[in-house]
Design an enzyme around this catalytic site. Structure first.
Site, PDB file in Angstrom:
ATOM      1  N   PRO A   2       0.823  -1.212   0.000  1.00 45.25           N
ATOM      2  CA  PRO A   2       0.000   0.000   0.000  1.00 45.25           C
ATOM      3  C   PRO A   2       0.860   1.265   0.000  1.00 45.25           C
ATOM      4  CG  PRO A   2      -0.792  -1.573   1.625  1.00 45.25           C
ATOM      5  CD  PRO A   2       0.517  -2.097   1.130  1.00 45.25           C
ATOM      6  N   GLU A   3       0.437   2.255  -0.770  1.00 40.48           N
ATOM      7  CA  GLU A   3       1.155   3.520  -0.798  1.00 40.48           C
ATOM      8  C   GLU A   3       0.557   4.472   0.235  1.00 40.48           C
ATOM      9  OE1 GLU A   3       2.502   4.863  -4.579  1.00 40.48           O
ATOM     10  OE2 GLU A   3       2.310   2.880  -5.500  1.00 40.48           O
ATOM     11  N   LYS A  52       4.257   5.407   4.892  1.00 41.88           N
ATOM     12  CA  LYS A  52       3.612   4.094   4.892  1.00 41.88           C
ATOM     13  C   LYS A  52       3.451   3.527   6.303  1.00 41.88           C
ATOM     14  CE  LYS A  52       5.399   3.040   0.280  1.00 41.88           C
ATOM     15  NZ  LYS A  52       6.136   2.077  -0.564  1.00 41.88           N
ATOM     16  N   ARG A 122      13.742   9.474  10.732  1.00 38.89           N
ATOM     17  CA  ARG A 122      14.335   8.647   9.675  1.00 38.89           C
ATOM     18  C   ARG A 122      13.655   8.844   8.330  1.00 38.89           C
ATOM     19  NH1 ARG A 122      14.059   4.546  13.709  1.00 38.89           N
ATOM     20  NH2 ARG A 122      12.328   3.516  12.633  1.00 38.89           N
ATOM     21  N   ASN A 163       5.528   2.354  -5.923  1.00 38.48           N
ATOM     22  CA  ASN A 163       5.904   2.138  -7.311  1.00 38.48           C
ATOM     23  C   ASN A 163       4.989   2.862  -8.302  1.00 38.48           C
ATOM     24  OD1 ASN A 163       7.610   1.119  -9.186  1.00 38.48           O
ATOM     25  ND2 ASN A 163       7.124  -1.017  -8.857  1.00 38.48           N
ATOM     26  N   ARG A 255      13.118  -3.298  -7.950  1.00 38.72           N
ATOM     27  CA  ARG A 255      11.711  -2.928  -8.111  1.00 38.72           C
ATOM     28  C   ARG A 255      11.409  -2.711  -9.586  1.00 38.72           C
ATOM     29  NH1 ARG A 255       9.084  -1.301  -3.470  1.00 38.72           N
ATOM     30  NH2 ARG A 255       7.248  -1.663  -4.776  1.00 38.72           N
TER      31      ARG A 255
END
Length: 266
Positions: A2-3, A52, A122, A163, A255
């Site tokens: 999931p984005e 995310k 981060r 992606n 990817r």
């Protein structure tokens, strides 16, 4: 995976259904039993997403941190929920008639305030969070010789891009995914960031990624089932919607990558 828009939708749903009242938290599977015991029965003060990552904040200052990863999913159910089925890592039951089961996440853990702050430090700026500073992302790009297509997937650069948004954002701005991130100009990135914020807000609102400009949708109803949703993602070999050149596919840093070699030269 999931984005970011999916996590922001979940955070909004969980704020609406559970925040401001005590919630019961347990781990039918058992793998989160110790963490569940730390927050069970406490008032959920808020839910938020950062990229995310989903965070449920409790009155004690503790937070449940969830990263769905490739297989994680929340199942929302009205009360009574019935007996858990499958490997339910966390069950959360609210006071307003709803509960949710979490299965298969990459992470489900309890963090204190310092650990939540360290997690946020981060991550790069999240386009869906107020006050996000796109200059932080550009600074990190300019410190790297990695291609822009890889940098946009790095959550330390921009939090929440996956992606699909990566491929479609680069296409919409005519940027080759192989171009070094250090070569991206400030004005160019400012335009891309503004576009990304708008696209991800559409994702939050309608629950799916839609990136086709009105002039390229061939008259399909906005957000309807027949409207084309992407320019290049998973369209390898198909004609580009703009120039009819076959869409290309490659693997970049493990990817899948999709792009048009004519509309995104370089």
């Amino acid at each position: 995976m999931p984005e970011g828009h999916t996590l922001h939708r979940l955070a909004k749903l969980h704020r609406t259904r559970y925040a401001g009242a005590p919630v019961r938290v347990r781990s039918p599977q058992g793998r989160f039993a110790a963490g569940a015991a730390l927050v069970d029965g406490q008032v959920l003060t808020r839910a938020e997403a950062y990229g995310k990552h989903l965070l449920h904040h409790y009155e004690s200052g503790l937070a449940v941190h969830v990263h769905l990863g490739l297989y994680g999913v929340f199942t929302e159910l009205p009360l009574p929920m019935g007996e858990p089925t499958g490997q339910v890592r966390m069950r959360m039951v609210g006071a307003a008639g709803f509960g949710t089961d979490l299965r298969g996440p990459t992470a489900c853990e309890v963090l204190n305030r310092a650990e939540v702050a360290a997690l946020a430090d981060r991550l790069g700026p999240d386009p869906l969070r107020r006050g996000a500073d796109p200059a932080r992302a550009l600074d990190r790009m300019h410190r790297s010789r990695r291609p822009i297509g890889a940098l946009l997937m790095d959550q330390r650069v921009v939090a929440g891009i996956g992606n699909i948004y990566r491929a479609e954002l680069l296409f919409r701005h005519g940027v080759s995914p192989f171009r070094p991130g250090a070569e991206l100009g400030a004005a160019e990135w400012a335009a891309m960031w503004t576009d990304l914020v708008a696209l991800m807000r559409v994702g939050v609102r309608v629950g799916k990624i839609v990136v086709i400009r009105p002039e390229d949708d061939h008259g399909a109803p906005a957000y309807g089932p027949d409207r084309p949703r992407t320019y290049v993602y998973r369209r390898q070999g198909e004609p580009c919607r703009i120039c009819a050149t076959p869409i290309r596919h490659a693997v970049l840093e493990a990817r899948n990558l999709f792009w048009c070699p004519v509309c995104q030269p370089g």
